[in-house]
Design a protein around this motif. Structure first.
Motif, mmCIF file in Angstrom:
data_model
loop_
_atom_site.group_PDB
_atom_site.id
_atom_site.type_symbol
_atom_site.label_atom_id
_atom_site.label_comp_id
_atom_site.label_asym_id
_atom_site.label_seq_id
_atom_site.Cartn_x
_atom_site.Cartn_y
_atom_site.Cartn_z
ATOM 1 N N CYS A 92 18.553 -79.977 43.882
ATOM 2 C CA CYS A 92 17.280 -80.477 44.403
ATOM 3 C C CYS A 92 16.273 -80.522 43.248
ATOM 4 O O CYS A 92 16.092 -79.548 42.523
ATOM 5 C CB CYS A 92 16.764 -79.562 45.503
ATOM 6 S SG CYS A 92 15.097 -79.957 46.020
ATOM 7 N N CYS A 95 13.053 -77.889 44.616
ATOM 8 C CA CYS A 95 13.223 -76.431 44.715
ATOM 9 C C CYS A 95 14.381 -75.922 43.861
ATOM 10 O O CYS A 95 14.604 -74.716 43.761
ATOM 11 C CB CYS A 95 13.389 -75.999 46.165
ATOM 12 S SG CYS A 95 14.989 -76.410 46.896
ATOM 13 N N CYS A 109 17.308 -82.784 50.191
ATOM 14 C CA CYS A 109 17.618 -81.355 50.128
ATOM 15 C C CYS A 109 17.497 -80.735 51.518
ATOM 16 O O CYS A 109 16.459 -80.863 52.178
ATOM 17 C CB CYS A 109 16.642 -80.674 49.171
ATOM 18 S SG CYS A 109 16.682 -78.884 49.235
ATOM 19 N N GLN A 111 17.029 -77.767 52.292
ATOM 20 C CA GLN A 111 16.061 -76.677 52.299
ATOM 21 C C GLN A 111 14.630 -77.209 52.406
ATOM 22 O O GLN A 111 13.872 -76.799 53.255
ATOM 23 C CB GLN A 111 16.222 -75.852 51.019
ATOM 24 C CG GLN A 111 15.312 -74.654 50.907
ATOM 25 C CD GLN A 111 15.715 -73.528 51.871
ATOM 26 O OE1 GLN A 111 16.850 -73.460 52.336
ATOM 27 N NE2 GLN A 111 14.775 -72.668 52.202
ATOM 28 N N CYS A 112 14.273 -78.180 51.497
ATOM 29 C CA CYS A 112 12.871 -78.596 51.419
ATOM 30 C C CYS A 112 12.682 -80.098 51.590
ATOM 31 O O CYS A 112 11.560 -80.581 51.589
ATOM 32 C CB CYS A 112 12.269 -78.143 50.089
ATOM 33 S SG CYS A 112 12.813 -79.120 48.680
ATOM 34 N N GLY A 114 13.449 -82.306 49.471
ATOM 35 C CA GLY A 114 13.242 -82.936 48.161
ATOM 36 C C GLY A 114 14.383 -83.862 47.766
ATOM 37 O O GLY A 114 15.425 -83.905 48.425
HETATM 38 ZN ZN LIG Z 1 14.856 -78.483 47.774
#
Ligand SMILES: [Zn+2]
Length: 448
Positions: A92, A95, A109, A111-112, A114
């Motif tokens: 990513c 992050c 991503c 997670q975020c 991105g």
């Molecule tokens: Zn990320």
């Protein structure tokens, strides 16, 4: 029906009762590394010993081996691990978390949200430097499988064991894979233990032997108490076969996170011996003097993970039951896997009981893994033993001082019998071998 267990319950039981701790916990732990505690190490040893007995001791066509973790780097060039033992990795850009490209859906991503980089191939072998000079020539790898140590010793073993083909060579040992996304407790870790057999056969008989080993290995888990409905076989599709494999089956277990691989049984063909012969310049073929033929053997490889077997046995054995209106958690582990076979429990910590209870412990411990516990109430001690899967609790009470007898309580049925202390080890031995308890469980017959 046993309860459906989630992973958190298993992780918590393991921590609470001394099966498995997070590694370097006082420093905050190290990702996906785990330590086996006093009870866990016994369970793990039992898994390995049971495997070794079934594979090596009980057969005349398999011998054992224990090779070093660090090997000549040429081994990994020949085996294809330097070029092919890779996973596609994306990172990513925001992050900087890294993901296996095939585990991420879309281009964002997880997670975020991105943006992700283009996938690049990431080699899963751990690299280190051997000796005091930091240069390219001193690079060595931690083995990602124990198999290669077997292939490079093929000639040594065949010559010294004086065995004919088909011949298996078995090894248990640590392997290391720098997984991009380890997880699910001890299921996928970067340092783990393998139990592997390379079974060398005459080309043309390989498919028959693959079938044989698939059945054999599946049955091993069933014999050790894993419920059949929680096991299945899955053949690999052509697109997922490893670079060396002709065919492969996975024994899968229904873990809390879903069906996942417990063991792979692969037909590696003659890939490995051919590669090592080519790269080392040493001939690695088998000469059958009787038949007057010479050939490069094919290899069937049952490759199991010790740690994920431990996890499967724990999950499958776990149960919560109600006894006399009280909940008990119990591990119904197979008798050959149970970490502790017998626990000696004096009814209370008492100066009159302690010497006799200690004597009983000393009488049993040379024969079985035995625990001695005189802390807390007897009820709490029974619960602790149930939770670690102890097969028998031997209780020493005040009557024992008079009649020289003790009570044995069986884990699963909760049946209790009273037997003389003299010869107690023989009674326990017989019960371990499956002799029935000649008593109805007290809790079931007692007046409410
Ligand atoms: Zn990320």
């Amino acid at each position: 029906m046993p309860v459906k267990v989630d992973m958190d319950k298993i992780v918590s039981l393991c921590k609470r009762r001394g099966f498995i701790f997070p590694s370097s916990e006082i420093y905050g732990g190290l990702a996906s590394c785990w330590d086996y505690g006093p009870v866990g190490v016994e369970l793990k040893r039992n898994v390995k010993e049971t495997w070794w007995k079934a594979i090596v001791q009980d057969r005349d066509d398999v011998v054992g081996l224990d090779t070093s973790i660090m090997m000549h780097p040429g081994v990994w060039a020949a085996s294809g691990h330097i070029d092919n033992f890779t996973d596609p990795l994306v990172e990513c850009k925001s992050c900087h978390l890294r993901w296996r490209a095939d585990a991420v859906e879309g281009k964002k991503c997880p997670q975020c949200g991105g943006e992700l980089t283009e996938p690049r191939m990431f080699n899963l072998m751990f690299k280190t430097l051997m000796g005091p000079v930091e240069e390219e020539a001193s690079i060595v790898y931690l083995r990602p499988e124990t198999a290669q140590g077997i292939f490079v010793n093929f000639e040594n073993v065949v010559t010294t064991s004086r065995k004919k083909l088909p011949l298996g060579i078995a090894q248990i040992g640590k392997s290391f894979r720098n997984e991009i996304t380890p997880g699910n407790f001890i299921f996928r870790t970067r340092e783990f233990e393998h139990m592997e057999v390379e079974y060398f056969v005459k080309p043309g008989t390989d498919e028959k032997w693959l079938d044989y080993w698939v059945k054999e290995r599946f049955e091993w888990y069933v014999k050790l108490g894993i419920r059949k409905e929680n096991l299945r076989l899955r053949q690999h599709g052509k697109d997922e076969l490893a670079h060396y494999a002709k065919d492969c089956y996975d024994v899968e277990y229904l873990f809390p996170m879903g069906w996942s691989e417990l063991e792979g049984i692969a037909n590696r063909g003659d890939f490995d011996l051919t590669q090592h012969a080519k790269c080392s310049g040493k001939e690695l073929s088998y000469r059958d003097a009787e038949a007057g033929e010479k050939y490069v053997p094919y290899v069937i490889e049952p490759s199991a993970g010790v740690d994920r077997s431990v996890l499967a046995f724990l999950v499958d054995a776990y149960d919560e039951e109600e006894v006399e209106g009280e909940k008990r958690t119990v591990l119904h582990l197979h008798h050959s896997l149970a970490p502790i076979k017998v626990a000696v429990l004096p009814l209370s910590r008492n100066e009159k009981l302690t010497p006799l209870a200690k004597e009983v412990f000393k009488q049993l411990c040379p024969n079985f893994m035995t625990d001695y516990d005189d802390s807390q109430s007897i009820g709490r001690r029974y619960r602790r033993q149930d939770e670690i899967g102890t097969l028998f609790c031997v209780t020493v009470d005040f009557e024992s001082l008079e009649d020289k007898q003790v009570t044995i309580r069986e884990r699963d049925s909760l049946a209790q019998i009273r037997v003389p202390i003299e010869g107690l080890e023989k009674v326990v031995e017989a019960k371990l071998k499956g002799e029935a308890f000649d008593a109805s469980p007290l809790w079931a017959t007692r007046e409410k």
